[in-house]
Write an enzyme that holds these catalytic residues in place. Structure first.
Site, PDB file in Angstrom:
ATOM      1  N   LYS A  22       0.755  -1.068  -0.125  1.00 28.83           N
ATOM      2  CA  LYS A  22      -0.020   0.004  -0.092  1.00 28.83           C
ATOM      3  C   LYS A  22       0.687   1.180  -0.052  1.00 28.83           C
ATOM      4  O   LYS A  22       0.737   2.117  -0.643  1.00 28.83           O
ATOM      5  CB  LYS A  22      -0.693   0.050   1.276  1.00 28.83           C
ATOM      6  CG  LYS A  22      -1.626   1.566   1.574  1.00 28.83           C
ATOM      7  CD  LYS A  22      -2.613   1.119   2.689  1.00 28.83           C
ATOM      8  CE  LYS A  22      -1.771   1.472   4.150  1.00 28.83           C
ATOM      9  NZ  LYS A  22      -1.584   2.937   4.321  1.00 28.83           N
ATOM     10  N   ASN A  23       1.980   1.377   0.843  1.00 27.57           N
ATOM     11  CA  ASN A  23       2.637   2.440   1.278  1.00 27.57           C
ATOM     12  C   ASN A  23       3.618   2.669   0.053  1.00 27.57           C
ATOM     13  O   ASN A  23       4.466   3.734  -0.003  1.00 27.57           O
ATOM     14  CB  ASN A  23       3.413   2.462   2.509  1.00 27.57           C
ATOM     15  CG  ASN A  23       2.392   2.602   3.498  1.00 27.57           C
ATOM     16  OD1 ASN A  23       1.215   2.726   3.226  1.00 27.57           O
ATOM     17  ND2 ASN A  23       2.587   2.590   4.824  1.00 27.57           N
ATOM     18  N   CYS A 118      -4.696  12.254  13.030  1.00 29.01           N
ATOM     19  CA  CYS A 118      -5.416  10.742  12.976  1.00 29.01           C
ATOM     20  C   CYS A 118      -5.322  10.145  14.337  1.00 29.01           C
ATOM     21  O   CYS A 118      -4.494  10.798  15.197  1.00 29.01           O
ATOM     22  CB  CYS A 118      -4.693   9.953  11.697  1.00 29.01           C
ATOM     23  SG  CYS A 118      -3.102   9.116  12.223  1.00 29.01           S
ATOM     24  N   ARG A 123       0.464  14.096  13.032  1.00 32.79           N
ATOM     25  CA  ARG A 123       1.007  13.926  11.689  1.00 32.79           C
ATOM     26  C   ARG A 123       0.989  15.279  10.923  1.00 32.79           C
ATOM     27  O   ARG A 123       0.325  15.637   9.847  1.00 32.79           O
ATOM     28  CB  ARG A 123      -0.251  13.162  11.152  1.00 32.79           C
ATOM     29  CG  ARG A 123      -0.781  11.870  11.731  1.00 32.79           C
ATOM     30  CD  ARG A 123       0.691  10.946  11.826  1.00 32.79           C
ATOM     31  NE  ARG A 123       0.947  10.470  10.585  1.00 32.79           N
ATOM     32  CZ  ARG A 123       0.411   9.233  10.026  1.00 32.79           C
ATOM     33  NH1 ARG A 123      -0.857   8.633  10.430  1.00 32.79           N
ATOM     34  NH2 ARG A 123       0.757   8.831   8.936  1.00 32.79           N
ATOM     35  N   ASP A 308       5.028   0.397  12.328  1.00 35.61           N
ATOM     36  CA  ASP A 308       3.850  -0.317  11.664  1.00 35.61           C
ATOM     37  C   ASP A 308       3.543  -1.553  12.031  1.00 35.61           C
ATOM     38  O   ASP A 308       2.647  -2.220  11.884  1.00 35.61           O
ATOM     39  CB  ASP A 308       3.612  -0.262  10.003  1.00 35.61           C
ATOM     40  CG  ASP A 308       3.494   1.287   9.640  1.00 35.61           C
ATOM     41  OD1 ASP A 308       3.770   1.525   8.614  1.00 35.61           O
ATOM     42  OD2 ASP A 308       3.231   2.061  10.528  1.00 35.61           O
ATOM     43  N   ARG A 400      -8.456  -0.818   4.956  1.00 35.90           N
ATOM     44  CA  ARG A 400      -7.567   0.370   4.320  1.00 35.90           C
ATOM     45  C   ARG A 400      -6.132  -0.186   4.034  1.00 35.90           C
ATOM     46  O   ARG A 400      -5.645   0.253   3.259  1.00 35.90           O
ATOM     47  CB  ARG A 400      -7.394   1.726   5.211  1.00 35.90           C
ATOM     48  CG  ARG A 400      -8.711   2.516   5.450  1.00 35.90           C
ATOM     49  CD  ARG A 400      -8.362   3.807   6.395  1.00 35.90           C
ATOM     50  NE  ARG A 400      -7.102   4.260   5.601  1.00 35.90           N
ATOM     51  CZ  ARG A 400      -6.495   5.254   6.262  1.00 35.90           C
ATOM     52  NH1 ARG A 400      -7.002   5.691   7.150  1.00 35.90           N
ATOM     53  NH2 ARG A 400      -5.588   5.843   5.427  1.00 35.90           N
TER      54      ARG A 400
END
Ligand code: EPZ
Length: 421
Positions: A22-23, A118, A123, A308, A400
């Site tokens: 995803k990243n 978030c 952030r 993460d 997500r």
């Protein structure tokens, strides 16, 4: 809203295929803005965030389509776009900020909603903005938007050192410098594999970027780039999540499609807590041999232990025969999973950046609430290890970053299904 229902206590055995990262996908899709024409991005994951990036690019005037299996994305970028990222899209996905660099580099102007915070932290994007200013952009903040303008329509190469390591900040400035007039040297850059994958995609578009994967990038700006055709790397965080599942007591999971070299810090910790980790053809096999041992974990930018993976690795530590400490140095509020793990019987106390995890003999299932992407993954892992039924609510957080996680775990023997809250 969907929920995930798990009947825990069943040891997982078998192989699972990892999706594209995803990243890496998100900045690589944004990099297409740097070149007019038809782009193709392969091995993209079928995730909500990828669909959101597609909507954002379409809002600008691009044509975004995914293949029938949703694992390839084709993107037509016109000669001119609407260089804007509106709040209603950015608020659903902070990573939208990575369109800022490409827009101002290609069209000399960008207006992007400030992403806001978030669950895991404030952030800010101050480092992104300082980098663009170093390349000559004029920055204006008003009404929740940042407007970046390149005087004369083109950014200028520069030497710039980031005050702190930022993944999307490095990506934004690397993309901006790729089309700037002259040479740039960027220091204290992020070294994540996703940054390397973006640099490789940009170089195949005709950019001249050296040093990706180190903390110094040397970039010769060019006047134009050609459309990309790129295959995205595997998602090392999804892979790491399944590797932690394999480290749970009695489990034996082969994670296919990932690169062990992207997860060295995690592998060190999994071995320290007693798992057997072996590289196999095309992946990594992890076996949980008995009760985990306590280990101390401290997150830091790559190649350190990934933030993460912090929530996920806490799960085997909850079952260890002793006390562990988990220190989160990257984000200021990334222990949202702790109170939910406590509902499952975990014995954890937190003090600022550090959590002390005192191992218990077992966890017991209960309804729990997802709060952010990786916390929700940890709750699924805890539900798999717990005795009885666990319901993870608000799994839109999970969707997500994980492509149908229940469909990937069920073939391993997990009694897991999706339902409605
Ligand atoms: C990327 O976020 C990832 N997201 C995150 O993954 C990941 O947790 C994070 O990097 C760290 O590895 C994407 O790549 C889309 P940072 P990013 O800028 O770039 C501070 C997931 O679960 N900072 O490296 O936003 C910041 O507050 C997500 O997939 C500033 O102070 O993270 C944080 O404390 C969650 N000013 C630290 O730096 C800035 O301008 C690292 O943030 C930028 C960042």
């Amino acid at each position: 809203m969907d929920k995930i229902i798990i009947e825990g206590g069943v040891p997982l055995r078998g192989a699972v295929q990892v999706s594209g990262a995803k990243n890496a996908t998100l900045p690589i899709l944004a990099s297409a803005l740097l070149a007019e024409g038809d782009h193709l991005v392969r091995n993209v994951p079928d995730l909500a965030d990828v669909r959101t990036m597609g909507r954002l690019l379409s809002h600008m005037g691009c044509t975004f389509e995914r293949s029938a299996d949703h694992h390839a994305a084709s993107l037509r970028v016109p000669a001119a776009v609407l260089p804007e990222a509106p709040y209603e899209l950015v608020k659903t996905m902070r990573a939208s900020v990575v369109v800022l660099g490409p827009l101002v580099a290609r069209w000399g102007r960008a207006r992007v909603s400030l992403p806001g915070g978030c669950a895991i932290g404030a952030r800010p994007i101050d480092l992104h903005l300082k980098g663009l200013e170093a390349l000559g952009a004029e920055i204006e903040l008003s009404h929740g938007y940042v407007t970046a303008t390149a005087p004369g329509g083109r950014l200028k190469g520069a030497d710039f050192t980031f005050d702190g390591q930022t993944v999307t900040g490095t990506e934004n400035i690397m993309m901006a410098a790729a089309l700037a007039d002259g040479r740039s040297v960027l220091r204290n850059c992020a070294r994540e594999p996703e940054v390397i994958d973006l640099a490789e995609a940009l170089n195949r578009m005709g950019a001249r970027i050296e040093g990706a994967g180190t903390d110094a990038l040397r970039i010769e700006g060019v006047t134009s780039l050609r459309p990309l055709d790129h295959t995205v790397i595997a998602d090392r965080i999804e892979a790491g999540t399944f590797m932690v599942a394999g480290a749970l007591p009695g489990c034996d999971v082969e994670v296919r499609g990932c690169l062990a070299g992207h997860l060295e810090a995690l592998i060190v910790k999994l071995r320290a807590l007693g798992a057997t980790v072996t590289e196999v053809a095309g992946g990594v096999r992890v076996t949980g041999d008995g009760r985990p041992r306590p280990v101390d974990v401290r997150t830091s930018p790559h190649p350190g232990f990934p933030t993460d993976m912090q929530a996920q690795v806490m799960v085997p530590l909850c079952l260890a025969d002793g006390s562990s400490t988990v220190t989160e140095t990257v984000f200021e509020n990334r222990f949202m999973h702790v109170q939910e793990l406590q509902r499952l019987g975990a014995d954890i106390s937190t003090d600022g950046k550090t959590a002390v995890v005192r191992g218990v003999a077992s966890l017991s299932g209960a309804p729990v609430m997802a709060s952010d992407l990786r916390a929700s993954a940890a709750l699924v892992l805890a539900g798999l290890a717990a005795e009885g039924t666990t319901e993870v609510l608000r799994v839109y957080h999970l969707d997500r970053g994980y492509e149908r996680i229940e469909a990937k775990l069920a073939p391993l023997g997990a009694r897991i299904r999706r339902g409605k809250e």
